[in-house]
Design a protein around this motif. Structure first.
Motif, PDB file in Angstrom:
ATOM      1  N   VAL A  67       0.839  -1.198   0.000  1.00 38.25           N
ATOM      2  CA  VAL A  67       0.000   0.000   0.000  1.00 38.25           C
ATOM      3  C   VAL A  67       0.875   1.249   0.000  1.00 38.25           C
ATOM      4  O   VAL A  67       0.624   2.213  -0.730  1.00 38.25           O
ATOM      5  CB  VAL A  67      -0.938   0.010   1.226  1.00 38.25           C
ATOM      6  N   SER A  73       1.141   4.227  -2.856  1.00 37.77           N
ATOM      7  CA  SER A  73       0.701   5.573  -2.477  1.00 37.77           C
ATOM      8  C   SER A  73       1.842   6.575  -2.408  1.00 37.77           C
ATOM      9  O   SER A  73       1.615   7.742  -2.047  1.00 37.77           O
ATOM     10  CB  SER A  73      -0.011   5.514  -1.125  1.00 37.77           C
ATOM     11  N   GLU A 130      -7.735  -4.005  10.313  1.00 38.31           N
ATOM     12  CA  GLU A 130      -6.856  -3.974   9.152  1.00 38.31           C
ATOM     13  C   GLU A 130      -6.621  -2.529   8.711  1.00 38.31           C
ATOM     14  O   GLU A 130      -7.549  -1.713   8.710  1.00 38.31           O
ATOM     15  CB  GLU A 130      -7.492  -4.791   8.018  1.00 38.31           C
ATOM     16  N   GLU A 172      -4.947  -1.405   5.700  1.00 40.79           N
ATOM     17  CA  GLU A 172      -4.596  -1.096   4.312  1.00 40.79           C
ATOM     18  C   GLU A 172      -5.335   0.138   3.780  1.00 40.79           C
ATOM     19  O   GLU A 172      -4.763   0.946   3.054  1.00 40.79           O
ATOM     20  CB  GLU A 172      -4.903  -2.291   3.392  1.00 40.79           C
ATOM     21  N   GLU A 173      -6.608   0.270   4.128  1.00 36.43           N
ATOM     22  CA  GLU A 173      -7.409   1.363   3.582  1.00 36.43           C
ATOM     23  C   GLU A 173      -7.295   2.653   4.397  1.00 36.43           C
ATOM     24  O   GLU A 173      -7.849   3.680   3.994  1.00 36.43           O
ATOM     25  CB  GLU A 173      -8.876   0.930   3.474  1.00 36.43           C
ATOM     26  N   THR A 174      -6.611   2.594   5.540  1.00 33.46           N
ATOM     27  CA  THR A 174      -6.536   3.778   6.408  1.00 33.46           C
ATOM     28  C   THR A 174      -5.123   4.334   6.577  1.00 33.46           C
ATOM     29  O   THR A 174      -4.958   5.412   7.138  1.00 33.46           O
ATOM     30  CB  THR A 174      -7.096   3.448   7.808  1.00 33.46           C
ATOM     31  N   LYS A 199      -4.606   7.866   5.255  1.00 37.51           N
ATOM     32  CA  LYS A 199      -5.407   8.813   6.039  1.00 37.51           C
ATOM     33  C   LYS A 199      -4.742   9.113   7.383  1.00 37.51           C
ATOM     34  O   LYS A 199      -4.729  10.255   7.846  1.00 37.51           O
ATOM     35  CB  LYS A 199      -6.808   8.255   6.272  1.00 37.51           C
ATOM     36  N   ALA A 232     -11.645  -1.722  11.650  1.00 39.70           N
ATOM     37  CA  ALA A 232     -11.496  -1.495  10.214  1.00 39.70           C
ATOM     38  C   ALA A 232     -11.235  -2.804   9.493  1.00 39.70           C
ATOM     39  O   ALA A 232     -10.411  -3.610   9.934  1.00 39.70           O
ATOM     40  CB  ALA A 232     -10.340  -0.527   9.950  1.00 39.70           C
ATOM     41  N   CYS A 280     -11.040  -4.596   5.328  1.00 36.46           N
ATOM     42  CA  CYS A 280     -11.025  -4.390   3.880  1.00 36.46           C
ATOM     43  C   CYS A 280     -12.007  -5.357   3.237  1.00 36.46           C
ATOM     44  O   CYS A 280     -11.865  -6.571   3.383  1.00 36.46           O
ATOM     45  CB  CYS A 280      -9.619  -4.614   3.333  1.00 36.46           C
ATOM     46  N   ASP A 281     -13.013  -4.833   2.555  1.00 39.74           N
ATOM     47  CA  ASP A 281     -14.039  -5.684   1.954  1.00 39.74           C
ATOM     48  C   ASP A 281     -13.623  -6.218   0.588  1.00 39.74           C
ATOM     49  O   ASP A 281     -13.917  -7.364   0.248  1.00 39.74           O
ATOM     50  CB  ASP A 281     -15.357  -4.908   1.825  1.00 39.74           C
ATOM     51  N   ASP A 282     -12.966  -5.402  -0.210  1.00 36.90           N
ATOM     52  CA  ASP A 282     -12.570  -5.816  -1.560  1.00 36.90           C
ATOM     53  C   ASP A 282     -11.111  -6.252  -1.549  1.00 36.90           C
ATOM     54  O   ASP A 282     -10.200  -5.480  -1.851  1.00 36.90           O
ATOM     55  CB  ASP A 282     -12.785  -4.660  -2.540  1.00 36.90           C
ATOM     56  N   LEU A 342      -6.515  -5.083  -3.359  1.00 35.66           N
ATOM     57  CA  LEU A 342      -5.222  -4.889  -2.701  1.00 35.66           C
ATOM     58  C   LEU A 342      -4.077  -5.362  -3.593  1.00 35.66           C
ATOM     59  O   LEU A 342      -4.187  -6.387  -4.276  1.00 35.66           O
ATOM     60  CB  LEU A 342      -5.174  -5.660  -1.378  1.00 35.66           C
TER      61      LEU A 342
END
Length: 465
Positions: free
Chosen positions: A54, A58, A145, A147-149, A152, A180, A182-184, A188
């Motif tokens: 990630v 990014s 998790e 990965e998505e945060t 941020k 938190a 990750c749904d998808d 990733l």
């Protein structure tokens, strides 16, 4: 900027797997080895692998220090932080590591005061408020998790109010805590194994190839075993077969991978998914290029399932057996029985898959008699390897709640997290089994079931078939 750019640049984030020192930590790994020449439980951290991927995607400057396998002492870590000045140091910690992480966080704060420090992992996810209270050097903790945060979090490191509003981030004084996830999972990037020195990791399982890498095909577990914290949540989120196949091919081509260790809590949970996966492995010829191992339940299996697994490249599977007593199995909500154990182990052997498993000593309603039943059943099953961990009341589990309320005569003896290793004991006992007797029974179990030779076991499997 890429994490591999000029090493003199300050880092955005430094991930750390903690240890007080390398000698003690490495020595603790030795008993886990199947034999002196076959590593076990020596695998690169897949959660950090995903976070590094990630970060690279990014443009976040990130590095990882595995203090055990990178041979880092406390002084080494502090020197690294002083040199690279990460904006954030993030520790990943199981319960047995959390005190080490808290101590190291204090040392970092003392040496480089402006550094933000956080922690994540199963222990933190289970008791975020308690963790923040117990370890004041953590500025915040991450539940679940990240990965998505991650991006941020780095965007508002100096704004505690904004941090506290990010899903999965817990700060001091928060009225509530969120988890938190990750749904998808297909979205990733694959774990960034290029950021690791993979030569340091012998493997999680006895793969007998040049390199094994861990993988996750799904996250989450729908079962409610009362001794398990279920760090990935109750909801099962699966990757597509195509995504998993693509990662296997990437691991082979990019890293010379010869074996995969699937870390899914129950790999064969979705029968349609597994059928499609096995068929695709064979269609691509990957069953001849790679071997793999997994964990699975003994319930809802068939001879055909194990045969299909073997044809698709599976060589080794772990079963969580837990107890040989029906009453104990019912109390811990395992939803399996002894016949399930016998059938699944035998079917695995008949298919040519090496079976291993574990019985837990000291669950609710365990007695001398029930533990000896497990020791005897282990002999009948004749698994390649059998372990006998001692029941630990981990934070976030129903077992801990039972012990705190003295149900089934259970009682907690210590909240010293350093002692919460599954092979150590000493943190919980019951009226039927003192902690010292649990340890004695564990020793009896291991003496009855010494380590076997893998090659000889495999030959016997082949001869029997």
């Amino acid at each position: 900027m890429n994490a591999n750019n000029n090493s003199t640049q300050n880092l955005d984030v430094l991930f750390v797997y903690p240890s007080y020192g390398n000698i003690t930590a490495k020595e603790k790994l030795r008993p886990a080895r199947i034999s002196d020449d076959i590593p076990n439980q020596e695998s690169p951290h897949i959660g950090i692998g995903y976070l590094l991927a990630v970060a690279k995607k990014s443009g976040i400057r990130a590095k990882f220090i595995d203090m055990v396998f990178d041979n880092f002492s406390v002084d080494d870590l502090i020197a690294y932080v002083k040199e690279h000045r990460p904006a954030l140091v993030g520790f990943t910690a199981f319960t047995t590591h959390i005190k080490s992480a808290g101590y190291l966080a204090e040392m970092i704060k003392s040496s480089v005061p402006n550094t933000k420090v956080c922690a994540g992992g199963p222990h933190v996810s289970a008791i975020p408020a308690v963790t923040l209270e117990e370890f004041p050097a953590f500025d915040f903790v991450i539940c679940g998790e990240a990965e998505e945060t991650l991006a941020k979090i780095l965007d508002c490191l100096d704004n505690e109010e904004a941090l506290g509003k990010i899903i999965g981030v817990a700060t001091r004084g928060s009225a509530s805590f969120t988890w938190a996830g990750c749904d998808d999972l297909d979205a990733l990037s694959f774990p960034a194994w290029e950021e690791f020195d993979l030569s340091k990791y012998g493997g999680l399982y006895p793969h007998q190839t040049g390199r094994e890498l861990p993988m996750l095909a799904q996250r989450g577990c729908p079962y409610k075993c009362n001794f398990c914290m279920r760090a990935s949540g109750d909801d099962v989120r699966s990757r597509s077969v195509g995504s998993v196949i693509s990662e296997i091919e990437h691991n082979i081509e990019a890293f010379g991978c010869g074996a995969i260790a699937f870390l899914d809590e129950t790999f064969t949970l979705n029968k349609k998914w597994t059928r499609d996966f096995f068929a695709t492995l064979k269609k691509r010829g990957l069953n001849d290029k790679i071997k793999w191992a997994c964990s699975m339940r003994v319930s809802h299996t068939t001879p055909e399932l194990f045969t299909a697994m073997r044809e698709a490249g599976c060589y080794y599977t772990f079963f969580g057996l837990e107890s040989a007593d029906p009453k104990v199995l019912e109390i811990v909500d395992k939803k399996i029985d002894i016949d399930d154990m016998r059938r699944s182990v035998n079917w695995a052997k008949e298919a040519g898959i090496v079976p291993v498993g574990a019985f837990i000593i000291g669950l609710a309603e365990d007695t001398e008699e029930t533990v000896h039943k497990a020791i005897d059943l282990a002999g009948d099953l004749d698994l390649f390897s059998i372990t006998f961990p001692i029941a630990v009341p981990f934070p976030g589990t129903e077992l801990r709640q039972q012990a705190e309320q003295n149900q089934f005569g259970l009682r907690i003896l210590s909240n010293n997290w350093n002692q919460y290793g599954k092979q150590e004991g000493g943190v919980m006992e019951s009226e039927a089994l003192s902690w010292s007797r649990r340890k004695e029974l564990q020793q009896i179990a291991y003496e009855r079931h010494p380590k076997k030779n893998l090659d000889a076991y495999i030959r016997n499997l082949a001869g029997a078939n």
